[in-house]
Design a protein around this motif. Structure first.
Motif, PDB file in Angstrom:
ATOM      1  N   ASN A 188     -31.140 -44.812 -93.209  1.00 47.08           N
ATOM      2  CA  ASN A 188     -31.676 -45.085 -94.531  1.00 47.08           C
ATOM      3  C   ASN A 188     -32.483 -43.947 -95.142  1.00 47.08           C
ATOM      4  N   HIS A 189     -32.805 -42.906 -94.374  1.00 49.67           N
ATOM      5  CA  HIS A 189     -33.540 -41.777 -94.959  1.00 49.67           C
ATOM      6  C   HIS A 189     -32.646 -40.558 -95.173  1.00 49.67           C
ATOM      7  N   GLY A 190     -31.324 -40.751 -95.047  1.00 48.44           N
ATOM      8  CA  GLY A 190     -30.364 -39.730 -95.435  1.00 48.44           C
ATOM      9  C   GLY A 190     -30.226 -38.518 -94.533  1.00 48.44           C
ATOM     10  N   PRO A 191     -30.209 -38.695 -93.200  1.00 44.71           N
ATOM     11  CA  PRO A 191     -30.071 -37.518 -92.343  1.00 44.71           C
ATOM     12  C   PRO A 191     -28.650 -36.962 -92.328  1.00 44.71           C
ATOM     13  N   HIS A 228     -31.774 -32.514 -92.790  1.00 36.91           N
ATOM     14  CA  HIS A 228     -31.280 -32.926 -94.106  1.00 36.91           C
ATOM     15  C   HIS A 228     -30.718 -31.680 -94.781  1.00 36.91           C
ATOM     16  N   HIS A 229     -29.389 -31.674 -95.005  1.00 33.59           N
ATOM     17  CA  HIS A 229     -28.705 -30.460 -95.453  1.00 33.59           C
ATOM     18  C   HIS A 229     -28.995 -30.163 -96.917  1.00 33.59           C
ATOM     19  N   LEU A 230     -29.408 -28.933 -97.177  1.00 30.73           N
ATOM     20  CA  LEU A 230     -29.706 -28.484 -98.538  1.00 30.73           C
ATOM     21  C   LEU A 230     -28.603 -27.614 -99.114  1.00 30.73           C
ATOM     22  N   GLY A 231     -27.627 -27.242 -98.265  1.00 35.52           N
ATOM     23  CA  GLY A 231     -26.524 -26.401 -98.710  1.00 35.52           C
ATOM     24  C   GLY A 231     -26.576 -25.017 -98.083  1.00 35.52           C
ATOM     25  N   GLY A 232     -25.402 -24.425 -97.869  1.00 31.05           N
ATOM     26  CA  GLY A 232     -25.317 -23.060 -97.367  1.00 31.05           C
ATOM     27  C   GLY A 232     -25.947 -22.849 -96.000  1.00 31.05           C
ATOM     28  N   GLY A 233     -25.918 -23.874 -95.155  1.00 28.76           N
ATOM     29  CA  GLY A 233     -26.480 -23.738 -93.825  1.00 28.76           C
ATOM     30  C   GLY A 233     -27.984 -23.854 -93.753  1.00 28.76           C
ATOM     31  N   VAL A 234     -28.609 -24.287 -94.849  1.00 25.73           N
ATOM     32  CA  VAL A 234     -30.059 -24.473 -94.863  1.00 25.73           C
ATOM     33  C   VAL A 234     -30.358 -25.972 -94.767  1.00 25.73           C
TER      34      VAL A 234
END
Length: 199
Positions: free
Chosen positions: A15-18, A174-180
């Motif tokens: 529920n916290h989006g991992p 929690h993925h932010l994009g581009g491997g970050v």
């Protein structure tokens, strides 16, 4: 460390989006990929949704087997999550191996469906797919019922996440994009606000 999670609490694992690692197997073939889009959709019975692109080898195995597992990695597995999310299972297969062997990923068998679960994660869910052909084809979204759930009691116990500075190495990604990735922060307990009127 693993401890069974009561199925009515299984939805709380997501529920916290991992970020999750989706593992799959069919007729001796297996694969694992990272996914950023998963969520609970029902409490009882516990049901979840996850987006699995139709171009992936994982999608092929899930469609053939009718099952998959969601493994929730922790901070220490950021490199692993990025690696399995940015490489092709078919490429590994072409070299006579799979991503588990290629990246030295230890696994153990799921208790209900026998799916390959990724060791070192902090939570695991085995899931049976629920046929939703339109959602699968139009939106790459699979719905599934959770058949078994486990978690590391150092961070999830009694049906709740327990995030603190003491277990920071085990916080979810929690993925932010581009491997970050961002890491789940310490939990903040809310207090009731004084209301002017009753409910």
């Amino acid at each position: 460390m693993r401890k069974p999670v009561a199925l009515p609490h299984a939805s709380r694992l997501l529920n916290h989006g991992p970020t999750v690692l989706v593992s799959s197997a069919h007729r001796g073939c297996r694969n694992v990929m990272a996914a950023a889009w998963s969520m609970p959709v029902e409490f009882t019975p516990p049901r979840i949704a996850v987006v699995i692109d139709k171009s992936t080898y994982t999608r092929e195995l899930v469609a053939a087997s009718g099952a998959f597992a969601l493994n929730i990695p922790c901070r220490a597995q950021a490199d692993l999550a990025f690696a399995v999310g940015s490489t092709s299972g078919r490429a590994s297969l072409a070299h006579g191996t799979d991503k588990f062997a290629e990246y030295g990923i230890d696994t153990f068998d799921g208790p209900e469906l026998g799916l390959p679960l990724v060791a070192g994660c902090i939570a695991w869910m085995e899931c049976r797919t629920i046929a939703e052909p339109h959602a699968e084809q139009a939106y790459d979204t699979f719905f599934a019922e959770v058949a078994s759930a486990q978690a590391d009691p150092r961070v999830f116990d009694g049906g709740k996440w327990h995030l603190s500075p003491e277990n920071a190495a085990l916080h979810t990604l929690h993925h932010l994009g581009g491997g970050v990735f961002a890491v789940a922060a310490e939990g903040v307990r809310a207090k009731p606000l004084p209301g002017r009127h009753g409910r």
